[in-house]
Motif scaffolding. Structure first.
Motif, PDB file in Angstrom:
ATOM      1  N   GLN A 522       0.825  -1.208   0.000  1.00 37.22           N
ATOM      2  CA  GLN A 522       0.000   0.000   0.000  1.00 37.22           C
ATOM      3  C   GLN A 522       0.856   1.254   0.000  1.00 37.22           C
ATOM      4  OE1 GLN A 522      -2.759  -0.226   3.260  1.00 37.22           O
ATOM      5  NE2 GLN A 522      -3.616  -2.195   2.597  1.00 37.22           N
ATOM      6  N   GLY A 523       2.000   1.210   0.673  1.00 35.74           N
ATOM      7  CA  GLY A 523       2.907   2.355   0.650  1.00 35.74           C
ATOM      8  C   GLY A 523       3.497   2.582  -0.730  1.00 35.74           C
ATOM      9  N   ALA A 526       0.414   3.765  -3.104  1.00 32.63           N
ATOM     10  CA  ALA A 526      -0.362   4.947  -2.705  1.00 32.63           C
ATOM     11  C   ALA A 526       0.021   6.144  -3.571  1.00 32.63           C
ATOM     12  CB  ALA A 526      -0.133   5.257  -1.229  1.00 32.63           C
ATOM     13  N   HIS A 527      -0.968   6.977  -3.851  1.00 32.78           N
ATOM     14  CA  HIS A 527      -0.732   8.172  -4.670  1.00 32.78           C
ATOM     15  C   HIS A 527      -0.058   9.249  -3.826  1.00 32.78           C
ATOM     16  CE1 HIS A 527      -1.267  11.300  -7.623  1.00 32.78           C
ATOM     17  NE2 HIS A 527      -1.929  12.053  -6.746  1.00 32.78           N
ATOM     18  N   ALA A 528       1.002   9.849  -4.358  1.00 31.78           N
ATOM     19  CA  ALA A 528       1.731  10.914  -3.665  1.00 31.78           C
ATOM     20  C   ALA A 528       1.486  12.231  -4.392  1.00 31.78           C
ATOM     21  CB  ALA A 528       3.224  10.594  -3.621  1.00 31.78           C
ATOM     22  N   ASN A 534       4.957  11.757  -0.421  1.00 27.94           N
ATOM     23  CA  ASN A 534       5.876  10.735  -0.925  1.00 27.94           C
ATOM     24  C   ASN A 534       6.825  10.260   0.169  1.00 27.94           C
ATOM     25  OD1 ASN A 534       7.182   9.257  -3.262  1.00 27.94           O
ATOM     26  ND2 ASN A 534       8.916  10.474  -2.522  1.00 27.94           N
ATOM     27  N   LYS A 536       6.135  10.213   3.366  1.00 28.83           N
ATOM     28  CA  LYS A 536       5.351   9.345   4.263  1.00 28.83           C
ATOM     29  C   LYS A 536       5.192   7.948   3.667  1.00 28.83           C
ATOM     30  CE  LYS A 536       2.648  12.920   6.617  1.00 28.83           C
ATOM     31  NZ  LYS A 536       1.285  13.446   6.897  1.00 28.83           N
ATOM     32  N   ASN A 537       4.991   7.895   2.346  1.00 30.93           N
ATOM     33  CA  ASN A 537       4.870   6.584   1.708  1.00 30.93           C
ATOM     34  C   ASN A 537       6.173   5.801   1.813  1.00 30.93           C
ATOM     35  OD1 ASN A 537       2.220   7.115   0.985  1.00 30.93           O
ATOM     36  ND2 ASN A 537       2.767   7.894  -1.054  1.00 30.93           N
ATOM     37  N   CYS A 538       7.297   6.503   1.627  1.00 29.87           N
ATOM     38  CA  CYS A 538       8.601   5.842   1.764  1.00 29.87           C
ATOM     39  C   CYS A 538       8.805   5.332   3.188  1.00 29.87           C
ATOM     40  CB  CYS A 538       9.732   6.801   1.384  1.00 29.87           C
ATOM     41  SG  CYS A 538       9.773   7.251  -0.359  1.00 29.87           S
ATOM     42  N   ARG A 540       6.485   4.536   5.197  1.00 27.25           N
ATOM     43  CA  ARG A 540       5.531   3.422   5.384  1.00 27.25           C
ATOM     44  C   ARG A 540       6.135   2.111   4.882  1.00 27.25           C
ATOM     45  NH1 ARG A 540      -0.669   3.837   3.055  1.00 27.25           N
ATOM     46  NH2 ARG A 540      -1.519   1.973   4.115  1.00 27.25           N
ATOM     47  N   GLN A 601      12.395   4.648  -4.536  1.00 25.22           N
ATOM     48  CA  GLN A 601      11.109   5.342  -4.417  1.00 25.22           C
ATOM     49  C   GLN A 601      11.317   6.785  -3.957  1.00 25.22           C
ATOM     50  OE1 GLN A 601       8.439   3.658  -1.562  1.00 25.22           O
ATOM     51  NE2 GLN A 601       6.648   4.747  -2.338  1.00 25.22           N
ATOM     52  N   LYS A 613       5.381   1.349 -10.782  1.00 26.39           N
ATOM     53  CA  LYS A 613       4.790   0.938  -9.500  1.00 26.39           C
ATOM     54  C   LYS A 613       4.519  -0.556  -9.483  1.00 26.39           C
ATOM     55  CE  LYS A 613       2.634   5.187  -7.834  1.00 26.39           C
ATOM     56  NZ  LYS A 613       1.391   5.791  -7.329  1.00 26.39           N
TER      57      LYS A 613
END
Length: 901
Positions: A522-523, A526-528, A534, A536-538, A540, A601, A613
């Motif tokens: 999901q990380g 997820a759309h950044a 981005n 936060k996704n990294c 995650r 990423q 992705k």
């Protein structure tokens, strides 16, 4: 002192607290009551010589008593102890002289009943006097230890008043010497105590004393150096209070008192597991004793308490939603099974014919309770796996920011540390609710209580370090609290591992790795919409990868510890090899690939397209699969040493265990009908399981009747046990497990039962022929005809035909009718064997012909189970238990014993 008796009192063995005194007194009583064996008369000696021997022995006792009293250190506090010892020894001397006088009078006129009674009474007084002297001597030893405790207490008070670093160091040097001397004395006393609770409490207090001493030194120095900081005073007060409480606990235990909140008081079975045990025990009763107005409200109330306790675990934060739904479903199933059982009880009122409805209902309640236990255990392990995944980072982060002198960041990290500590403590107490290991529960609750008191002081030490980051004493104080915190957390972790089964831990760890993999995916996907998103996704993805790595390494540590505790074998080597593959290869490869993915990423930022992705997601999934498959490899290696009945787990466990076992088998898929039986539809499996439950009821009746007889000289019992073992294997085949793999194996087993049945028939018929005509003889012959009939039926039903057919898109396995008939016939045969054993016993013991000379069988009760004379020594560390073994049925255990013998 423990007791201050007078010589006029009657001796009470309960006054004895130590093994040494207890052994001396029991030996003395034995020697006096068997005096002719203690002092055997040689040729030419008389009873007067026996009196002289007793006189010499008494004199030696008095001499050594005088020497012992002379060595007692006389202080102002214990001068009365010396007086008590003197008085007790004088009483020994007086009663000894009186005993010798009456003894001489008695041996001169041994036919006088009055002199005999007088000699016995005086001898009893002498024994009482000696016993009281030994008890007071033991109490004197206790008083000496208590005085050492008071000396340490005085030094602690002096240390609290120290005003300089040099004074602190000087007093602490003396204090450590006193503690070492006290520790040696306490260890000896612990080894000599009789009651286990006193041992446990003294061991716990001794541990606190030794662990807290360095903390006292560091916190006292910090307070002397920084008295203006409230945190230093709180640290100092805490460490001193812990030491004084430990000294107080030791003193009270040595005096024979039972303090509240002691270590031993924590040892109890978990509330929820205790209620489930009680519920399962109460549902079993004689149908004729059932009373609706009494038993129905009682059992329903107990079931609701179980449901309420289960709901508390299901509603906890770390309980997964899927596990919560399973717990709720099993609670409803348990309620439904109870209502059906109560209905059967009410239907049976006034009926005296035996039927299987109630035993089957009881078996259904037990199965639902077992399922509920499993899901509750798994829910608890969910919490344990999350809380104990990383026990070091929160404190290390707090120390790092405190060293930088940043108050705001230190306060934030302190808040996180408090949350972490609270979670550890809450999860530890939650784990105790589902444990029946009283020793492990004692360790967990005691350690959790210590951590609860220690956590605020760790934060205070961090605040002191933040306020004085350059102070060496503040750093040393923080280091002392850090070390103590980690030591107690490690102890708590080992204790938690000790009450958690390995199967539960591995299954939960594997499921959590899958969850972390989904979180990482999901990380990635997820759309950044911004650089912050981005990032936060990294983070995650990075956190998910770190969690997977941490769980995998914890699996390695836990399994390695378990294998080190077992004897080296092919099984342990296979498990260790699986662990090495995970730790040395898969974890390292996963960490490298996941780290590269996170870096890419972060570098790509918002420039990822859908194709990239998908590629990154597939790469992450492949990396996670490496770890997941390695964990499954460890689990399969562990399952190779287990029977299917030993695995109380979810369906995936049974399938994996069977798959691993099947790969070792050389039987082809076409020949292995056992594997085909496992592929029956779920509805058919439930039908078979219902028949298995009824068979288990008959098996229980068989075990109660047959297992109580010694098989030595009784071929009827030997044959009955042998037939039961074969029937158990045949019924296991219908469930797709057990040693029988093919239909031919089942047929051969049925033929073996027929042979054993013929032998049983012949032997029982001989017993019947040698008994007088009676109803018991007629019953025996009737049961023998039933055995013959059921053996023939079993031969027919044993030809279980298991075929696989393709119907649409589903595989259909046939063989259900034959399997059901096989189980029913085995149950009927087992019941006939039980009745035959009963009738044979009655016929051969109550109605045997008077002129019958030969004894066909010997009916002797089976001896109690043997216990080892020397128990194997275990490591001091707490070791995780493997999957909890179910006790073997008595007949099966006896059969294995016979085979080994």
């Amino acid at each position: 002192m423990v007791v201050k008796p007078g010589t006029h009192q009657v001796f009470n063995i309960d006054h004895v607290k130590s093994k040494a005194v207890y052994n001396l007194i029991t030996q003395l009583i034995h020697e006096v009551t068997n005096i002719t064996e203690t002092f055997p008369l040689e040729k030419g000696q008389t009873a007067e010589d026996l009196v002289l021997a007793v006189e010499k022995s008494t004199g030696r006792f008095l001499h050594f008593g005088d020497q012992a009293i002379a060595t007692v250190p006389v202080t102002q506090e214990n001068h009365h102890v010396i007086d008590d010892l003197r008085r007790a020894l004088d009483a020994v001397q007086d009663t000894g002289q009186k005993m010798l006088e009456t003894g001489r009078n008695f041996v001169r006129d041994s036919t006088s009943s009055q002199k005999r009674a007088t000699a016995i009474g005086v001898g009893r007084q002498f024994l009482n006097a000696v016993a009281y002297f030994l008890i007071i001597a033991d109490a004197t030893d206790v008083q000496i230890i208590v005085e050492k405790l008071e000396n340490v207490r005085d030094l602690m008070n002096s240390l609290a008043k120290a005003e300089s670093k040099a004074e602190v160091e000087e007093i602490y040097r003396i204090l450590t010497a006193q503690i070492e001397d006290l520790d040696i004395t306490i260890r000896k006393r612990i080894a000599d105590l009789i009651e286990q609770s006193q041992k446990d409490n003294l061991l716990a207090a001794r541990s606190v004393l030794r662990c807290t001493a360095p903390l006292v030194y560091a916190s006292t120095k910090a307070y002397v150096r920084h008295p203006e900081q409230d945190e230093s005073r709180r640290n100092r007060d805490y460490s001193h209070r812990e030491m004084l409480d430990a000294l107080d606990l030791m003193a009270r235990m040595l005096r024979g008192e039972e303090p509240e909140g002691s270590f031993a008081s924590h040892g109890r079975i978990g509330d929820l597991v205790n209620e489930i045990d009680l519920f399962q025990m109460r549902v079993e009763m004689d149908p004729q004793s059932y009373r609706r107005e009494v038993h129905r409200p009682e059992l329903e109330e107990l079931a609701e308490r179980i449901v309420s306790g289960s709901a508390a675990i299901a509603d906890a934060d770390s309980t997964r939603e899927s596990r919560k739904q399973k717990i709720v479903a099993e609670c409803n199933n348990l309620r439904q099974a109870l209502q059906e059982l109560l209905t059967e009880y009410e239907k049976s009122r006034g009926r005296y014919d035996e039927n299987d409805d109630i035993p089957l209902g009881i078996a259904e309640v037990h199965r639902k309770a077992k399922d509920l236990r499993r899901h509750l255990r798994r829910a608890v392990v969910d919490h344990i796996s999350d809380a104990f995944l990383d026990t070091k980072t929160p404190l290390m982060l707090l120390i790092e920011v405190a060293k930088c002198g940043d108050p705001e960041d230190t306060q934030h990290k302190a808040h996180l540390f408090r949350q972490h500590a609270s979670k550890l403590i809450a999860v530890s107490r939650l784990a105790c609710k589902m444990s029946s290991d009283t020793e492990g529960v004692s360790v967990i609750l005691h350690t959790a209580e210590q951590l609860e008191k220690l956590a605020p002081e760790v934060v205070n030490a961090a605040y002191l370090l933040c306020a004085r980051p350059d102070s060496k004493t503040a750093q040393e104080n923080m280091e002392a609290f850090r070390k103590l915190w980690f030591d107690r957390v490690n102890l708590l972790t080992m204790a938690i591992d000790g009450i958690t089964t390995l199967d539960d831990f591995l299954a939960v760890s594997e499921a959590h790795i899958v969850e972390d993999c989904n979180e990482g995916i999901q990380g990635i996907t997820a759309h950044a919409s911004s650089p912050e998103m981005n990032l936060k996704n990294c983070q995650r993805v990075d956190c998910a990868a770190g969690a997977i790595r941490g769980r995998a390494l914890r699996v390695c540590a836990v399994v390695d510890a378990e294998m080190d505790f077992l004897q080296p074998s092919e099984y342990t080597e296979n498990a260790k090899n699986a662990v090495r593959i995970l730790r040395d290869n898969r974890v390292m490869e996963f960490s490298a690939r996941a780290g590269d993915l996170v870096d890419r990423q972060q570098a790509m930022g918002l420039g990822w397209d859908a194709t990239q992705k998908d590629e990154e997601m597939n790469e992450f999934i492949n990396a996670c699969t490496l770890v997941h498959e390695a964990v499954k490899g460890i689990r399969n290696a562990l399952l190779m040493n287990r029977n299917m009945q030993d695995v109380d787990s979810d369906n995936e466990y049974e399938e994996d265990g069977q798959t691993a076992a099947d790969t070792m088998s050389k039987i082809s898929d076409q020949e292995n009908q056992q594997r085909l039986m496992r592929r029956l539809p779920e509805e058919d499996k439930k039908k078979i399981q219902a028949q298995i439950d009824i068979f288990k009821v008959a098996q229980t009746r068989f075990e109660k009747e047959v297992a109580k007889w010694d098989e030595t000289g009784n071929d009827i019992i030997v044959l009955a046990k042998h037939m039961c073992m074969i029937m158990m294997n045949m019924t296991d085949f219908t469930r797709g497990c057990g040693p029988l793999k093919t239909t031919m194996d089942v047929i051969r087993s049925a033929q073996e039962i027929s042979v054993a049945g013929s032998k049983l028939n012949a032997l029982a018929k001989q017993i019947g022929d040698e008994s007088v005509d009676s109803q018991s003889k007629n019953d025996l012959m009737a049961y023998l005809s039933q055995i013959t009939l059921y053996c023939q039926q079993l031969n027919i039903c044993s030809k279980v035909k298991a075929d696989v057919q393709q119907v649409g898109n589903e595989l259909v396995v046939s063989g259900l009718d034959s399997a059901m008939s096989l189980i029913q016939t085995a149950r009927n045969l087992l019941g006939a064997v039980v009745q035959t054993v009963k009738a044979a016993y009655i016929a051969s013991t109550k109605f045997r012909r008077a002129n019958s000379s030969s004894v066909r069988v010997e009916w002797r009760m089976a001896p109690p189970r043997k216990q080892p004379l020397v128990r194997p020594q275990k490591n001091n560390a707490i070791i995780r238990r493997a999957s909890e073994r179910r006790p073997l049925p008595p007949a099966k255990a006896l059969a294995e014993f016979t085979m080994r013998r």
